[in-house]
Structures are given as C-alpha cells and as structure tokens.
Design a protein around this motif. Structure first.
Motif, mmCIF file in Angstrom:
data_model
loop_
_atom_site.group_PDB
_atom_site.id
_atom_site.type_symbol
_atom_site.label_atom_id
_atom_site.label_comp_id
_atom_site.label_asym_id
_atom_site.label_seq_id
_atom_site.Cartn_x
_atom_site.Cartn_y
_atom_site.Cartn_z
ATOM 1 N N MET A 1 -5.743 13.596 3.719
ATOM 2 C CA MET A 1 -6.822 13.006 2.965
ATOM 3 C C MET A 1 -6.865 13.491 1.515
ATOM 4 S SD MET A 1 -9.066 10.792 3.519
ATOM 5 C CE MET A 1 -10.673 10.216 3.274
ATOM 6 N N PRO A 2 -6.717 14.802 1.241
ATOM 7 C CA PRO A 2 -6.755 15.245 -0.158
ATOM 8 C C PRO A 2 -5.631 14.630 -0.989
ATOM 9 C CG PRO A 2 -6.860 17.137 1.319
ATOM 10 C CD PRO A 2 -6.602 15.924 2.152
ATOM 11 N N LEU A 3 -4.480 14.379 -0.336
ATOM 12 C CA LEU A 3 -3.358 13.783 -1.064
ATOM 13 C C LEU A 3 -3.695 12.346 -1.469
ATOM 14 C CD1 LEU A 3 -0.693 14.845 -1.975
ATOM 15 C CD2 LEU A 3 0.351 13.937 0.072
ATOM 16 N N SER A 4 -4.388 11.625 -0.626
ATOM 17 C CA SER A 4 -4.806 10.258 -0.955
ATOM 18 C C SER A 4 -5.777 10.265 -2.129
ATOM 19 C CB SER A 4 -5.481 9.605 0.249
ATOM 20 O OG SER A 4 -4.588 9.501 1.317
ATOM 21 N N PHE A 5 -6.681 11.232 -2.134
ATOM 22 C CA PHE A 5 -7.635 11.333 -3.233
ATOM 23 C C PHE A 5 -6.917 11.635 -4.543
ATOM 24 C CE2 PHE A 5 -10.399 13.881 -5.957
ATOM 25 C CZ PHE A 5 -11.399 12.953 -6.187
ATOM 26 N N CYS A 6 -5.933 12.547 -4.506
ATOM 27 C CA CYS A 6 -5.171 12.878 -5.722
ATOM 28 C C CYS A 6 -4.395 11.666 -6.229
ATOM 29 C CB CYS A 6 -4.213 14.032 -5.445
ATOM 30 S SG CYS A 6 -5.027 15.598 -5.179
ATOM 31 N N GLY A 7 -3.829 10.894 -5.313
ATOM 32 C CA GLY A 7 -3.111 9.681 -5.702
ATOM 33 C C GLY A 7 -4.032 8.653 -6.329
ATOM 34 N N ALA A 8 -5.204 8.486 -5.731
ATOM 35 C CA ALA A 8 -6.173 7.538 -6.276
ATOM 36 C C ALA A 8 -6.674 7.998 -7.644
ATOM 37 C CB ALA A 8 -7.345 7.374 -5.309
ATOM 38 N N ALA A 9 -6.889 9.302 -7.803
ATOM 39 C CA ALA A 9 -7.324 9.838 -9.097
ATOM 40 C C ALA A 9 -6.248 9.635 -10.155
ATOM 41 C CB ALA A 9 -7.681 11.318 -8.969
ATOM 42 N N LEU A 10 -4.988 9.839 -9.787
ATOM 43 C CA LEU A 10 -3.886 9.635 -10.725
ATOM 44 C C LEU A 10 -3.784 8.170 -11.133
ATOM 45 C CD1 LEU A 10 -1.508 10.893 -12.239
ATOM 46 C CD2 LEU A 10 -0.119 10.463 -10.224
#
Length: 83
Positions: A1-10
């Motif tokens: 889940m944190p990786l998805s958030f980082c991708g969306a933020a990027l």
C-alpha cells in the motif's frame, strides 16, 4: 500500500510540473523543471570555472537556450516505440 501511495504522489507531482511548465498561462516553472535547470546550471558553472572570462561567457550563453529543451526532453519515454 505505501508503494502505491508513493507512485500516486509521484504521478501527481509530474502532472503538476507539466501543468505549471507547459499549460499555465503565466511564465512559471514547475518544481522538477526548476531543480533540473538549477542542477544543469551548477554543473555548467563548475565546468566553465577554469576557462577565461570570455570563453566562460560564450559557453554559458550557449547553454542557456538548451535548458528549456532539457526540461521538455525529460517527459520523453525512455523506450523505443514499436515500428
């Protein structure tokens, strides 16, 4: 889940940078474009520091117009399109 958030933020940051750099009505530079231009300029000043004053002026004057194209080139995909 944190990786998805980082991708969306990027993706959001890149979308904002494209908007601020290309689509915004005022002459504005996005956060990625600004950082890229500053880092290229710092390296160029470091490289040109050992040149004579006139040679340094010519080198840095020639580099200035390449900064906007460097900002636009970073959005180009790294892979080749199928022919």
């Amino acid at each position: 889940m944190p990786l998805s958030f980082c991708g969306a933020a990027l993706l959001a940051l890149v979308a904002y940078d494209v908007y601020a750099t290309i689509l915004h009505s005022r002459a504005r530079v996005g956060p990625i474009s600004s950082a890229l231009s500053r880092s290229i300029w710092r390296v160029a000043r470091l490289v040109s520091s050992r040149r004579s004053r006139q040679s340094r002026h010519i080198f840095l004057s020639a580099l200035g117009p390449t900064l906007p194209s460097a900002s636009l080139r970073r959005f180009r995909p790294w892979h080749k399109w199928p022919s």
